[in-house]
Design a protein around this motif. Structure first.
Motif, PDB file in Angstrom:
ATOM      1  N   GLU A   1       0.794  -1.233   0.000  1.00 38.16           N
ATOM      2  CA  GLU A   1       0.000   0.000   0.000  1.00 38.16           C
ATOM      3  C   GLU A   1       0.824   1.280   0.000  1.00 38.16           C
ATOM      4  O   GLU A   1       0.385   2.285  -0.576  1.00 38.16           O
ATOM      5  N   HIS A   2       2.021   1.286   0.601  1.00 35.79           N
ATOM      6  CA  HIS A   2       2.746   2.555   0.677  1.00 35.79           C
ATOM      7  C   HIS A   2       3.423   2.910  -0.644  1.00 35.79           C
ATOM      8  O   HIS A   2       3.413   4.068  -1.060  1.00 35.79           O
TER       9      HIS A   2
ATOM     10  N   HIS B   1      -1.987   9.142   7.647  1.00 34.41           N
ATOM     11  CA  HIS B   1      -1.494   7.841   7.198  1.00 34.41           C
ATOM     12  C   HIS B   1      -2.644   6.961   6.693  1.00 34.41           C
ATOM     13  O   HIS B   1      -2.492   6.217   5.725  1.00 34.41           O
TER      14      HIS B   1
ATOM     15  N   ASP C   1      -2.871   5.208   3.115  1.00 33.42           N
ATOM     16  CA  ASP C   1      -3.204   3.793   2.880  1.00 33.42           C
ATOM     17  C   ASP C   1      -4.376   3.662   1.908  1.00 33.42           C
ATOM     18  O   ASP C   1      -4.374   2.785   1.037  1.00 33.42           O
TER      19      ASP C   1
ATOM     20  N   THR D   1       3.191   4.959   9.351  1.00 33.80           N
ATOM     21  CA  THR D   1       2.338   3.945   9.953  1.00 33.80           C
ATOM     22  C   THR D   1       2.484   3.990  11.472  1.00 33.80           C
ATOM     23  O   THR D   1       3.450   4.549  11.984  1.00 33.80           O
TER      24      THR D   1
HETATM   25 ZN   LIG Z   1       0.019   1.987   6.051  1.00 33.51          ZN
END
Ligand SMILES: [Zn+2]
Length: 318
Positions: free
Chosen positions: A84-85, A242, A246, A195
């Protein structure tokens, strides 16, 4: 205001990263490179014993797991976790087509945000491609729920993200962020958000095989009295930022950028995957449109992070 044709773009060169997987704790190398028009995000994995799978075009219908991170199934019993990042950096900066290659089961976590990927992408630059960009235009609302948590994709004249979190914890509490997407806003307001996790959960997670690589170098750790990282937070509301990061990375698995609004309350990878699959379960929920069919125009050059090419970026003016 200028009205231009909206072209797809890819990376102008290749990039490589070395790091560890935040969940498996193992060293991993990842490269990002250009891909042909209309190819989307292609993932290739070099596994143990010389096994290789891919490149495979990743899509939300191939999500293998959403427990703590998004895991994409590549077939042949190989998958890649924590996509996801890096996906967020690509989609957030408006890269349509790219190839991602990893030599292990998990993407490197680096500093826990999308900024190292975004910085490297800006440094190598983008290549405008001849084909027009396509969007998934939401034509009616799609909602998925899990108790009081929900995620929605709904019609909207633009590309917006509205993410709210509500933790029974004084350090995080309730936070909401609403953003009309542009690459510049993504870079300055979202990409750097890291995160996070609760120190009290670390032992149980590690016993379950998660967070084996997590540290204060790559995660915000929340203790009973506050944030444990000596440098503190990068943004006062870094947690919700964050979550928005995501969401952009997860929604990149829709195949084309979504033209509409995404909303979530107490959401996460599971609901992000569910709302996309729910969207695609009925063709009446959406249509695939060309950029020229939408009321879009390119963002002014001044609004872009240094290094971005103005003609490759767009924003809604509706
Ligand atoms: Zn994340």
């Amino acid at each position: 205001m200028r009205k231009l044709a909206f072209k797809q773009c890819t990376l102008a060169g290749s990039l490589s990263f070395e790091g560890i997987g935040v969940h498996n704790g193992q060293p991993v190398k990842m490269t990002l490179g250009p891909a042909a028009p209309n190819s989307g995000y292609l993932v290739e994995r070099h596994g143990e014993n010389g096994r290789q799978v891919g490149p495979v075009r990743v899509h939300c219908s191939n999500i293998a797991s959403t427990a703590l991170c998004t895991v994409v199934d590549l077939g042949n019993s190989l998958s890649v976790a924590t996509t996801e990042h890096v996906m967020s950096a690509l989609a957030g900066l408006g890269v349509d087509n790219a190839e991602i290659s990893v030599n292990g089961p998990e993407c490197p976590i680096i500093d826990g945000s999308a900024r190292p990927f975004a910085d490297a992408i800006l440094e190598v630059g983008l290549q405008i491609q001849p084909e027009e960009r396509r969007f998934i235009k939401i034509t009616r609302p799609v909602t998925v729920r899990n108790n009081d948590a929900f995620a929605v994709l709904e019609p909207y004249n633009g590309r917006a993200f509205d993410v709210e979190i509500d933790f029974d914890n004084d350090v995080i509490g309730r936070q909401r962020m609403i953003m009309d997407w542009t690459p510049a806003k993504f870079y300055s307001e979202v990409a750097g958000a890291r995160t996070f996790g609760f120190a009290q959960d670390a032992k149980v997670l590690r016993q379950a095989g998660f967070a084996l690589g997590s540290s204060l170098e790559n995660s915000i750790a929340i203790g009973p009295d506050g944030v444990l990282n000596p440098e503190g937070l990068r943004y006062e509301d870094e947690f919700v930022r964050h979550k928005l990061l995501d969401a952009i990375g997860d929604l990149a698995l829709a195949r084309f950028p979504i033209y509409g609004r995404f909303r979530s309350y107490k959401g996460g990878h599971g609901l992000n995957a569910l709302v996309m699959n729910s969207l695609f379960s009925n063709p009446q929920n959406y249509e695939i449109v060309l950029a020229s069919e939408l009321p879009l125009e390119f963002e002014a050059l001044d609004d872009l992070p240094e290094g971005l090419h103005a003609q490759s970026y767009l924003r809604s003016v509706g």
